[in-house]
Design an enzyme around this catalytic site. Structure first.
Site, PDB file in Angstrom:
ATOM      1  CG  ASN A 158     -78.383 -64.577 -57.941  1.00  0.00           C
ATOM      2  OD1 ASN A 158     -78.805 -65.391 -58.773  1.00  0.00           O
ATOM      3  ND2 ASN A 158     -77.113 -64.219 -57.893  1.00  0.00           N
ATOM      4  CD  GLU A 253     -72.736 -67.557 -63.130  1.00  0.00           C
ATOM      5  OE1 GLU A 253     -72.412 -67.280 -61.960  1.00  0.00           O
ATOM      6  OE2 GLU A 253     -73.688 -67.025 -63.723  1.00  0.00           O
ATOM      7  CB  CYS A 287     -72.121 -65.734 -59.034  1.00  0.00           C
ATOM      8  SG  CYS A 287     -72.597 -65.051 -60.591  1.00  0.00           S
TER       9      CYS A 287
END
Ligand code: G3H
Length: 478
Positions: A158, A253, A287
Site C-alpha cells: 500500500n 508494523e 493499516c
C-alpha cells in the site's frame, strides 16, 4: 526477456540467473502490467555479502557526508515523482494524485531523516562513576550510537515507496547498509525509487533490491545470518517472521482495527468528514484506516445519515481518473472483503448502500447495526467497507476497542477534552487521535502498535534510534 525489470545488486542492474520472472497484475485491468526478476538464494547470498562489506566503509563515512547523499537522493526522488507515481497507479491502483503525494512525502521524509540524523547521532553521553554507591570519580564513560550492520527492509504494497524509504533513510543515516525486498505489487515503483538512490551516488553494495517470490526467498532472507535487523510492514507474515527471526532487533508494523469512538457531544459534521477520509481513502487499504465506528446510540441515526450522504458523493472507478474508490489490490483481497460482507448480511447488518462489485472494484459500503458476532466487527477488510456498531456507553466502546487482537490507533470525537483524555488513557492502542481520524504522519511522530499490531516504535527519530546500538568506552583513571 527484455521486458523484465532488473534487480539491483552492487550498484548494477542485473538479470537473475533463475531465468524466471514474477508477474505484476494491474488491479484495474487484471492483466500483467510488469514483470520483475525472480532472484535466487545465491543472489541473496551475494547481496548480503556486499552489504556487509559496504557497511564497514559506510560506518566510517562522516555523518555530514551521509546526510548530504540522502538530501541528494531526496531531491532526485522528488524530480522523478511523475514516473514513480505512474507505477503506483498501475501496480497498486493508487489514485493518481495520492500516488504523487506518496513520492513527495517520501522525499520529505528522506530529507528530514538526514537532518534528524545529524542532530541525534551527532551527540553522545558522558557519565562519571561517583554517582553510584561505592564509587569514586575514577571512571569516565563515553557512550555513543553505532550502526547495527545490515538492515533488511520489507515494505507492503500500500506504500511501496514511502514505507520503503521510512526504513532506508534511517538505516543509511545511522551507518547501516540496506537490503530491500519490495512487495510484488509495487516492486517496479520501488525499483524506480532505488534508481534515485543509485543516481545520488551511494557507495557500491550499500543498497540492494532483490525481487522474487516470497516462497523462494522470503524465509531465506528473514532467516539469513547476514541480517542484523528486520524492519517489516505488512500483515500476518510479520507474526511468522518474528517467530523465525534470530536474535536481532525487529521493527514490525502489522494490521490494525482502528476504532472511532463517537460521543454524544461530538461535532457530527467533523466526525462524518473524518469517517469518510479515514475509512475510505485509498479504498480503506491503510493499516490506519478507520475500521470500526462505535457511536453512542442517541446520535447514531443523525451521524449515519451524514456519512451516507458523503458516501454517495464518492467517485468510483480507475485510479488514472483520480477516483476516490479504486480497485483493491488483488482478486483474493476482493474475495476476502466480499466474504466479510456476506457474513454480515447473513447475520442481519443494515446495508446503507447496495453491495456492488465489478472485478476488483468494490463500491463503498457502510454497514450499520453491526454486532460483535459478525466477522466484520473484528477483522480487517482492507477495503472500502466500514462497520458501525451502536453503543450505549463509552465503556462499551472502550471494551470493544481493547478486546481486539489489534492495537494500532484509535480515535475519539468529543468536545470535552477531559473526557477525551480519560478515554485515551483507557484505550489500549499505540496512538489515540482526539477529534481526527487515525494517521501515521507527520512522519516524525512516534508510530507503534500494541498486541498483533506490531513490535517497537517507528517515526523518523525512533527508527534512527532503533537501527543503532549504544557503544560505551570507559576511561579508568589510576
Ligand atoms: O498502512 C499503513 C501505513 O503506515 C499508514 O500510513 O496513516 O499515512 O496512511 P498513513
Amino acid at each position: 526477456d527484455a521486458d523484465v525489470f532488473k534487480y539491483y545488486s552492487e550498484n548494477e542492474w542485473k538479470v537473475s540467473s533463475s531465468g524466471k520472472s514474477v508477474s505484476i497484475i494491474n488491479p484495474t485491468t487484471r492483466k500483467t502490467q510488469y514483470k520483475v526478476q525472480a532472484c535466487t538464494q545465491e543472489e541473496v547470498n551475494k547481496v548480503m555479502e556486499s552489504a556487509k562489506s559496504a557497511q564497514k566503509i559506510w560506518a566510517k563515512t562522516p555523518l555530514w557526508k551521509r546526510a548530504e547523499l540522502l538530501h541528494k537522493a531526496a531531491a532526485i526522488l522528488k524530480e522523478h515523482k511523475a514516473p514513480i507515481a505512474e507505477c503506483l497507479v498501475k501496480e497498486v491502483a493508487k489514485p493518481a494524485k495520492d500516488a504523487v503525494t506518496e513520492v513527495v512525502r517520501s522525499g520529505d521524509l528522506v530529507s528530514y531523516c538526514a537532518e534528524e540524523g545529524v542532530r541525534i547521532l551527532g551527540e553522545g553521553k558522558f557519565l562519571v562513576s561517583d554517582s553510584f554507591p561505592g564509587n569514586d570519580r575514577t571512571k569516565y564513560c563515553l557512550a555513543s550510537k553505532i550502526p547495527l550492520g545490515v538492515i533488511l527492509a520489507i515494505p507492503p504494497f500500500n506504500y511501496p515507496v514511502n514505507l520503503a524509504v521510512s526504513k532506508i533513510a534511517p538505516a543509511l543515516i545511522a551507518g547501516n547498509s540496506l537490503v530491500l525486498k519490495p512487495p510484488t505489487q509495487g516492486a517496479v515503483a520501488a525499483l524506480h525509487m532505488v534508481h534515485c538512490f543509485h543516481l545520488a551516488g551511494f557507495p557500491k553494495g550499500l543498497i540492494s533490491c532483490v525481487t522474487g517470490k516470497g516462497s523462494e526467498i522470503g524465509d531465506f532472507l528473514t532467516m539469513h545470518p547476514g541480517v542484523n535487523c528486520i524492519s517489516f510492514t505488512g500483515g500476518d507474515t510479520g507474526i511468522a517472521i518474528s517467530k523465525k527471526a534470530g536474535m536481532i532487533p525487529l521493527q514490525m508494523e502489522l494490521g490494525g482495527k482502528d476504532a472511532c469512538i463517537v460521543l454524544e457531544d461530538a461535532d457530527l459534521d467533523l466526525v462524518a468528514g473524518n469517517i469518510i477520509k479515514g475509512g475510505f481513502s485509498y479504498s480503506g487499504q491503510r493499516c490506519t484506516a478507520v475500521k470500526v465506528v462505535l457511536i453512542m446510540e442517541s446520535v447514531a441515526d443523525t451521524l449515519v445519515e451524514k456519512v451516507k450522504a458523503k458516501v454517495a458523493k464518492l467517485t468510483v472507478g480507475p485510479p488514472e481518473d483520480n477516483c476516490d474508490i479504486t480497485p483493491v489490490v488483488s482478486e483474493s483481497s476482493a474475495n476476502f472483503i466480499e466474504g466479510l460482507v456476506m457474513d454480515a448480511k447473513q447475520k442481519g447488518a443494515t446495508f446503507c448502500q447496495e453491495y456492488r462489485r465489478e472485478g476488483n472494484l468494490i463500491w463503498p459500503l457502510l454497514l450499520d447495526n453491526v454486532r460483535p458476532d459478525m466477522r466484520i466487527a473484528w477483522e480487517e477488510p482492507f477495503g472500502p467497507v466500514l462497520p458501525v456498531i451502536r453503543i450505549n456507553s463509552v465503556e462499551e466502546g472502550i471494551h470493544h476497542c481493547n478486546a481486539s487482537n489489534f492495537g494500532l490507533q484509535g480515535s475519539i470525537f468529543t468536545r470535552d477534552i477531559n473526557k477525551a483524555m480519560l478515554i485515551s488513557d483507557a484505550m489500549e492502542t499505540g496512538t489515540v487521535q482526539i477529534n481526527s481520524a487515525p494517521a501515521r504522519g507527520p512522519d516524525h511522530f512516534p508510530f507503534q502498535g500494541l498486541r498483533d499490531s506490531g513490535i517497537g516504535s517507528q517515526g523518523i527519530t525512533n527508527s534512527i534510534n532503533m537501527m543503532t546500538k549504544i557503544k560505551s568506552t570507559v576511561i579508568n583513571l589510576p
